[in-house]
Design an enzyme around this catalytic site. Structure first.
Site, PDB file in Angstrom:
ATOM      1  CD  GLU A 151      -2.601   5.437   7.153  1.00 50.68           C
ATOM      2  OE1 GLU A 151      -1.874   4.993   7.510  1.00 50.68           O
ATOM      3  OE2 GLU A 151      -3.081   5.404   5.728  1.00 50.68           O
ATOM      4  CG  HIS A 176      -5.440   1.045   5.564  1.00 48.92           C
ATOM      5  ND1 HIS A 176      -5.462   2.339   6.448  1.00 48.92           N
ATOM      6  CD2 HIS A 176      -4.546   0.645   5.108  1.00 48.92           C
ATOM      7  CE1 HIS A 176      -4.476   2.367   6.690  1.00 48.92           C
ATOM      8  NE2 HIS A 176      -3.614   0.752   6.337  1.00 48.92           N
ATOM      9  N   GLY A 189       2.754  -1.078   4.929  1.00 51.45           N
ATOM     10  CA  GLY A 189       3.219  -0.238   4.027  1.00 51.45           C
ATOM     11  C   GLY A 189       4.062   1.197   3.471  1.00 51.45           C
ATOM     12  N   GLY A 190       5.131   1.866   3.791  1.00 55.07           N
ATOM     13  CA  GLY A 190       6.276   1.853   3.726  1.00 55.07           C
ATOM     14  C   GLY A 190       7.544   1.166   3.509  1.00 55.07           C
ATOM     15  CB  SER A 247       5.817  -1.973  12.042  1.00 58.97           C
ATOM     16  OG  SER A 247       5.244  -0.905  12.244  1.00 58.97           O
ATOM     17  N   GLY A 264       3.309   1.727  10.505  1.00 59.49           N
ATOM     18  CA  GLY A 264       4.123   3.117  10.285  1.00 59.49           C
ATOM     19  C   GLY A 264       5.059   3.098  11.574  1.00 59.49           C
ATOM     20  CD  GLU A 313      -2.598  -2.345   7.356  1.00 55.71           C
ATOM     21  OE1 GLU A 313      -1.959  -2.663   7.196  1.00 55.71           O
ATOM     22  OE2 GLU A 313      -3.351  -1.941   7.647  1.00 55.71           O
ATOM     23  CG  ASN A 372      -1.557   1.446   1.529  1.00 50.63           C
ATOM     24  OD1 ASN A 372      -2.037   1.868  -0.070  1.00 50.63           O
ATOM     25  ND2 ASN A 372      -2.562   1.507   2.632  1.00 50.63           N
ATOM     26  CD1 TRP A 373       4.086   0.981  -2.965  1.00 52.97           C
ATOM     27  CD2 TRP A 373       3.773   2.568  -4.413  1.00 52.97           C
ATOM     28  NE1 TRP A 373       4.387   0.865  -3.533  1.00 52.97           N
ATOM     29  CE2 TRP A 373       5.118   1.617  -4.388  1.00 52.97           C
ATOM     30  CE3 TRP A 373       3.530   3.633  -5.390  1.00 52.97           C
ATOM     31  CZ2 TRP A 373       5.507   1.597  -5.736  1.00 52.97           C
ATOM     32  CZ3 TRP A 373       4.978   4.061  -6.755  1.00 52.97           C
ATOM     33  CH2 TRP A 373       5.559   3.106  -6.583  1.00 52.97           C
ATOM     34  CE  LYS A 374       0.321   3.549   4.738  1.00 47.81           C
ATOM     35  NZ  LYS A 374      -0.169   3.575   6.113  1.00 47.81           N
TER      36      LYS A 374
END
Length: 247
Positions: A95, A93, A228-229, A207, A169, A163, A10-12
């Site tokens: 967020e 998600h 994610g990141g 993470s 993150g 998640e 997920n590049w957000k």
């Protein structure tokens, strides 16, 4: 049949056209992966990324509207994602639930729209730190699962991603026993509700890194990850894909 293994990124709200070379690198590093690979970039990159991936990597959206079309400025319909080359869409998600106040009912409506457009819905569930500390995790996950997953869900059109909100993150991850407990609950509820619920892929997210991926993938009922990141760079995501392929 066993659930398909899926490494999802997920590049957000990250990435421009200059980042497409990461797809080339990922394909070069994993010419014959032992799992499915999915990248969900910003909507602006779906079409060019799908063209670049040429079917070797699946491409997905990060959200869709519950309506097929209409006066919804700034939103995107599931059919538009499909038209741009997407095969999946992330829904619910944390967020989105936190920043946009999305409810389980809204997530379910979006999943119905995704299925109608021929997309695979990656439905996210997760508890906050306060809920975890209060011992409410299993109740929260069970409630979100019941309210967010539509009756038409199947192993062919739905993936579930757990998640924990407090792990996204932050560099923190639950213990293996905590992950196992939640995934076992999800598997039991899906198997009881859907004919092929035992075959739905369950992802862990929060993470996930090259250093902990293999350990997480060894946990029962963990069929992959929503990353994610660490999915933004092939050098980070590639080892996670390799760990899942070897699991």
């Amino acid at each position: 049949m066993a659930p398909r293994k899926l490494a999802a990124g997920n590049w957000k709200m990250n990435g421009t056209l200059a980042a497409l070379d990461q797809i080339d690198q990922l394909v070069a590093d994993q010419p014959a992966p032992g799992c499915d690979i999915l990248i969900c970039p910003p909507a602006t990159l779906i079409q060019p990324m799908a063209a670049r991936a040429q079917g070797r990597i699946a491409i997905g959206g990060q959200d869709c509207h519950a309506s097929a079309s209409g006066a919804h400025t700034g939103d995107i319909a599931a059919a538009q994602l499909r038209d741009a080359g997407a095969s999946h869409v992330i829904l619910g998600h944390s967020e989105r639930r936190t920043d946009h106040g999305e409810t389980d009912a809204e997530v379910q409506a979006k999943a119905v729209a995704a299925h109608a457009a021929g997309l695979i819905a990656v439905i996210c569930l997760g508890e906050t730190e306060a809920q975890r500390d209060a011992g409410q995790t299993l109740d929260v996950i069970a409630s979100q699962l019941a309210g967010s997953v539509p009756e038409g869900a199947s192993a062919a059109n739905t993936v579930i991603a757990y998640e924990p909100v407090w792990a996204i993150g932050t560099g923190r991850t639950p213990t293996n026993d905590q992950i196992a407990e939640v995934h076992a609950l999800i598997r039991d509820r899906l198997a009881a509700r859907f004919a092929d619920g035992a075959d739905m892929a369950l992802l862990y997210g929060g993470s996930v890194k090259p250093g902990n991926a293999a350990e997480i993938f060894a946990i029962a009922h963990v069929n992959g990850a929503l990353v994610g990141g660490a999915s933004l760079k092939a050098a980070d995501f590639g080892p996670i894909v390799a760990a899942l392929s070897a699991a």
